[in-house]
Design a protein around this motif. Structure first.
Motif, PDB file in Angstrom:
ATOM      1  N   VAL A 183     -16.864  -5.500   6.696  1.00 62.07           N
ATOM      2  CA  VAL A 183     -15.557  -6.059   6.339  1.00 62.07           C
ATOM      3  C   VAL A 183     -14.742  -5.053   5.543  1.00 62.07           C
ATOM      4  O   VAL A 183     -13.537  -4.874   5.771  1.00 62.07           O
ATOM      5  N   LYS A 184     -15.399  -4.370   4.597  1.00 59.98           N
ATOM      6  CA  LYS A 184     -14.696  -3.375   3.792  1.00 59.98           C
ATOM      7  C   LYS A 184     -14.188  -2.233   4.651  1.00 59.98           C
ATOM      8  O   LYS A 184     -13.066  -1.740   4.472  1.00 59.98           O
ATOM      9  N   ALA A 185     -15.017  -1.804   5.621  1.00 56.26           N
ATOM     10  CA  ALA A 185     -14.596  -0.709   6.507  1.00 56.26           C
ATOM     11  C   ALA A 185     -13.429  -1.131   7.383  1.00 56.26           C
ATOM     12  O   ALA A 185     -12.514  -0.341   7.639  1.00 56.26           O
ATOM     13  N   ARG A 186     -13.438  -2.374   7.856  1.00 55.69           N
ATOM     14  CA  ARG A 186     -12.330  -2.868   8.681  1.00 55.69           C
ATOM     15  C   ARG A 186     -11.037  -2.911   7.889  1.00 55.69           C
ATOM     16  O   ARG A 186      -9.969  -2.543   8.396  1.00 55.69           O
ATOM     17  N   ARG A 187     -11.138  -3.359   6.635  1.00 50.26           N
ATOM     18  CA  ARG A 187      -9.926  -3.433   5.815  1.00 50.26           C
ATOM     19  C   ARG A 187      -9.379  -2.039   5.507  1.00 50.26           C
ATOM     20  O   ARG A 187      -8.179  -1.812   5.492  1.00 50.26           O
ATOM     21  N   ALA A 188     -10.304  -1.110   5.234  1.00 49.80           N
ATOM     22  CA  ALA A 188      -9.866   0.246   4.898  1.00 49.80           C
ATOM     23  C   ALA A 188      -9.262   0.956   6.098  1.00 49.80           C
ATOM     24  O   ALA A 188      -8.352   1.772   5.965  1.00 49.80           O
ATOM     25  N   GLY A 189      -9.729   0.665   7.314  1.00 49.13           N
ATOM     26  CA  GLY A 189      -9.228   1.356   8.503  1.00 49.13           C
ATOM     27  C   GLY A 189      -8.403   0.468   9.395  1.00 49.13           C
ATOM     28  O   GLY A 189      -8.235   0.747  10.574  1.00 49.13           O
ATOM     29  N   GLY A 190      -7.844  -0.604   8.851  1.00 51.17           N
ATOM     30  CA  GLY A 190      -7.100  -1.553   9.671  1.00 51.17           C
ATOM     31  C   GLY A 190      -5.787  -1.000  10.190  1.00 51.17           C
ATOM     32  O   GLY A 190      -5.314  -1.375  11.259  1.00 51.17           O
ATOM     33  N   SER A 191      -5.118  -0.085   9.443  1.00 54.69           N
ATOM     34  CA  SER A 191      -3.840   0.498   9.869  1.00 54.69           C
ATOM     35  C   SER A 191      -4.058   1.961  10.205  1.00 54.69           C
ATOM     36  O   SER A 191      -4.128   2.818   9.310  1.00 54.69           O
ATOM     37  N   PRO A 192      -4.197   2.317  11.487  1.00 58.31           N
ATOM     38  CA  PRO A 192      -4.458   3.713  11.864  1.00 58.31           C
ATOM     39  C   PRO A 192      -3.252   4.589  11.581  1.00 58.31           C
ATOM     40  O   PRO A 192      -2.117   4.116  11.562  1.00 58.31           O
ATOM     41  N   PRO A 193      -3.469   5.864  11.315  1.00 60.64           N
ATOM     42  CA  PRO A 193      -2.356   6.797  11.086  1.00 60.64           C
ATOM     43  C   PRO A 193      -1.416   6.831  12.285  1.00 60.64           C
ATOM     44  O   PRO A 193      -1.838   6.669  13.425  1.00 60.64           O
TER      45      PRO A 193
END
Length: 207
Positions: free
Chosen positions: A175-185
């Motif tokens: 869940v933490k990884a999804r939140r951290a990478g939810g908006s791609p560059p």
């Protein structure tokens, strides 16, 4: 051989339960006393203070051994300074007495065993404490519970708990990884605006 023949007498009052102790063994126990306990255990698996009738405890020990529990019982008068001292004494006795050793005071029990797990011993102890010096009752309860087949496997419970912990930690990490990478560059995934800008035919219109 009875302990009273060697002159051993162990009496600990309830008041002494609040005193600080310099040793892990109950008051009155040293190498000489342990030798006396060893001698007294030799005939029937029971060691008690002088003048105590051992017949009923000896019958309980014999029954336990008949059911595969190599039990030895040591009895103290009163209670020591801390209940852990009974387990320490049981461990000392186990140095010369194989099998399962149970040390009883008026209200507490200390055990050790070379064949029964610590979890099972403590499970058996729970219902055997605070009998007010009725050692035969406490010993019978202890043996009865040790003879029972546990309805649950503590190994399986431990594995299940560890598996649940691993799944929980893994889920939180995901869940933490999804939140951290939810908006791609923006430059990682070109959008429509970038595509139009890079299209030579549309470039004048964009200006």
């Amino acid at each position: 051989m009875r302990l009273d023949q060697t002159g051993w007498k162990m009496t600990v009052t309830h008041t002494s339960a609040f005193s600080l102790k310099a040793t892990k063994l109950p008051d009155g126990f040293d190498s000489k006393t342990l030798d006396e306990v060893r001698i007294d255990l030799a005939d029937n698996g029971v060691a008690t203070p002088e003048d105590d009738d051992q017949s009923e405890l000896a019958a309980i020990v014999a029954d336990a051994r008949a059911h595969g529990i190599d039990l030895s019982i040591v009895v103290l008068d009163g209670n020591p300074g801390h209940d852990s001292e009974l387990r320490d004494l049981a461990t000392e006795v186990a140095g010369f007495q194989h099998g399962t050793v149970a040390v009883f005071s008026d209200d507490w029990i200390g055990t050790t065993s070379d064949s029964i797990s610590r979890v099972r011993l403590e499970w058996a102890e729970d219902k055997s404490k605070f009998t007010g010096g009725k050692t035969e009752q406490a010993a019978q309860t202890l043996v009865h519970r040790l003879e029972q087949t546990p309805t649950v496997s503590w190994t399986e419970i431990t594995i299940a708990l560890l598996a649940g912990l691993v799944l929980t930690v893994g889920g939180l990490y995901w869940v933490k990884a999804r939140r951290a990478g939810g908006s791609p560059p923006v430059d990682a995934v070109p959008g429509p605006r970038t595509q139009r800008t890079e299209d030579p035919e549309l470039e004048p219109a964009a200006r």
